[in-house]
Scaffold this active site. Structure first.
Site, PDB file in Angstrom:
ATOM      1  N   HIS A   1       0.832  -1.214   0.000  1.00  0.00           N
ATOM      2  CA  HIS A   1       0.000   0.000   0.000  1.00  0.00           C
ATOM      3  C   HIS A   1       0.866   1.263   0.000  1.00  0.00           C
ATOM      4  O   HIS A   1       0.570   2.234  -0.711  1.00  0.00           O
ATOM      5  CB  HIS A   1      -0.949   0.015   1.201  1.00  0.00           C
ATOM      6  CG  HIS A   1      -1.887  -1.148   1.227  1.00  0.00           C
ATOM      7  ND1 HIS A   1      -2.640  -1.477   2.344  1.00  0.00           N
ATOM      8  CD2 HIS A   1      -2.190  -2.082   0.289  1.00  0.00           C
ATOM      9  CE1 HIS A   1      -3.369  -2.562   2.068  1.00  0.00           C
ATOM     10  NE2 HIS A   1      -3.102  -2.934   0.839  1.00  0.00           N
TER      11      HIS A   1
ATOM     12  N   ASP B   1      -3.140  -2.667  -5.075  1.00  0.00           N
ATOM     13  CA  ASP B   1      -2.131  -3.665  -4.695  1.00  0.00           C
ATOM     14  C   ASP B   1      -1.149  -3.913  -5.833  1.00  0.00           C
ATOM     15  O   ASP B   1       0.066  -3.974  -5.626  1.00  0.00           O
ATOM     16  CB  ASP B   1      -2.800  -5.004  -4.350  1.00  0.00           C
ATOM     17  CG  ASP B   1      -3.248  -5.093  -2.899  1.00  0.00           C
ATOM     18  OD1 ASP B   1      -2.848  -4.236  -2.085  1.00  0.00           O
ATOM     19  OD2 ASP B   1      -3.990  -6.038  -2.578  1.00  0.00           O
TER      20      ASP B   1
ATOM     21  N   HIS C   1      -0.449 -11.260  -4.918  1.00  0.00           N
ATOM     22  CA  HIS C   1       0.940 -10.851  -4.695  1.00  0.00           C
ATOM     23  C   HIS C   1       1.944 -11.858  -5.257  1.00  0.00           C
ATOM     24  O   HIS C   1       2.963 -11.468  -5.824  1.00  0.00           O
ATOM     25  CB  HIS C   1       1.186 -10.639  -3.205  1.00  0.00           C
ATOM     26  CG  HIS C   1       0.289  -9.605  -2.601  1.00  0.00           C
ATOM     27  ND1 HIS C   1       0.286  -8.290  -3.014  1.00  0.00           N
ATOM     28  CD2 HIS C   1      -0.646  -9.683  -1.622  1.00  0.00           C
ATOM     29  CE1 HIS C   1      -0.606  -7.607  -2.315  1.00  0.00           C
ATOM     30  NE2 HIS C   1      -1.185  -8.428  -1.469  1.00  0.00           N
TER      31      HIS C   1
END
Length: 303
Positions: free
Chosen positions: A78, A241, A264
């Protein structure tokens, strides 16, 4: 010339770690040309630095974690998203613990901090990574792709079989030449299911998580009293993200990222594959800012 940027002043904030629940002191500091974004574990003796680079990513289970030996910094995405959105090339991020504070679950508070510190242009050209050809990674039905694009664009699609998601937009495409990161993306919060949060807490994770710093969803709907900040806040957060994860290339991108159910782990796999395939990208600078496919806001004065 499009110049590199750092912070004008030092600025500090306090928050809690999403997974540890611990209080964390955060200090953002200016850094010299070509430093990049460097995380600093100031609580250790001697202090340990971890550059925000794709090759330093360790765990990617619930967030993006940077590692240097046995030292780690969790949940960097973030803050990195805010750095990318405001075009910050060089900064030190000092932390008093192993996790970046979650703040309100979005990049908004970090944008405010950076803007409050002020931005300063440096006497060196900003380096961009330009995508020259398509690069893709897949994992089952999940997919992440870079394609050439004259600008910076992020397209994302999520696919949750849940009433809250079925009734809402699950795809979005943001072209940052015409859309403001600060207004349209930065305030999108992370989200989680109540059932998952209960499971995570039993395993000493998400100890700092609450409706104060996440959108919490149960079988009936969104538990947050204030509802959503954007109609498509769920997929917008995935874009947020991704922007943070992509900034681990160490430079701003000229190209498009497309994600389908990516997270991720897959984002990082894509970065590593791109870095390996040296014919798929090039580093460029712009002596004449008017010829660049990406423009940045003028540096804002410190508030």
């Amino acid at each position: 010339m499009i110049k590199q940027r750092t912070l004008k002043n030092i600025i500090r904030a306090t928050g809690v770690g999403l997974h540890s629940g611990e209080k964390v002191y955060l200090t953002l500091k200016p850094a010299p040309v070509d430093t990049g974004i460097v995380f600093v574990r100031a609580d250790l003796d001697p202090v340990v630095q971890i550059p925000a680079r794709a090759e330093n990513v360790g765990e990617t289970t619930m967030s993006t974690t940077l590692v240097n030996g046995d030292v780690k910094v969790d949940t960097v995405e973030h803050l990195l998203s805010a750095m990318a959105g405001l075009g910050i090339d060089n900064a030190y991020v000092e932390l008093s613990a192993s996790e970046v504070p979650i703040m309100d679950g979005s990049a908004g508070p970090f944008v405010f901090l950076i803007q409050s510190a002020g931005l300063e242009e440096q006497d060196a050209a900003k380096k961009f990574i330009r995508i020259l050809r398509e690069v893709t990674v897949e994992d089952g039905d999940k997919r992440a792709t870079f394609v050439p694009f004259e600008g910076f664009k992020v397209s994302f699609e999520i696919d949750f079989d849940h009433p809250v998601f079925r009734d809402r937009t699950q795809s979005a495409s943001v072209d940052f030449s015409s859309t403001s990161f600060v207004k349209e993306v930065s305030r999108a919060r992370t989200f989680g299911f109540m059932s998952d949060i209960e499971y995570l807490r039993k395993h000493n994770l998400a100890l700092g998580g609450s409706v104060e710093n996440a959108i919490v969803v149960d079988a009936d709907g969104v538990l947050n009293e204030d509802g959503l900040r954007y109609e498509d806040e769920f997929v917008k957060h995935k874009i947020l993200d991704a922007i943070g994860d992509l900034y681990l290339l160490g430079n701003s991108l000229i190209g498009e990222f497309k994600g389908f159910k990516s997270g991720h782990a897959l984002n990082n796999q894509l970065l590593r594959k791109l870095i390996e395939q040296t014919d798929a990208w090039e580093v460029v600078t712009f002596e004449d800012a008017s010829t660049a496919p990406i423009s940045y806001m003028r540096p804002v004065a410190a508030v």
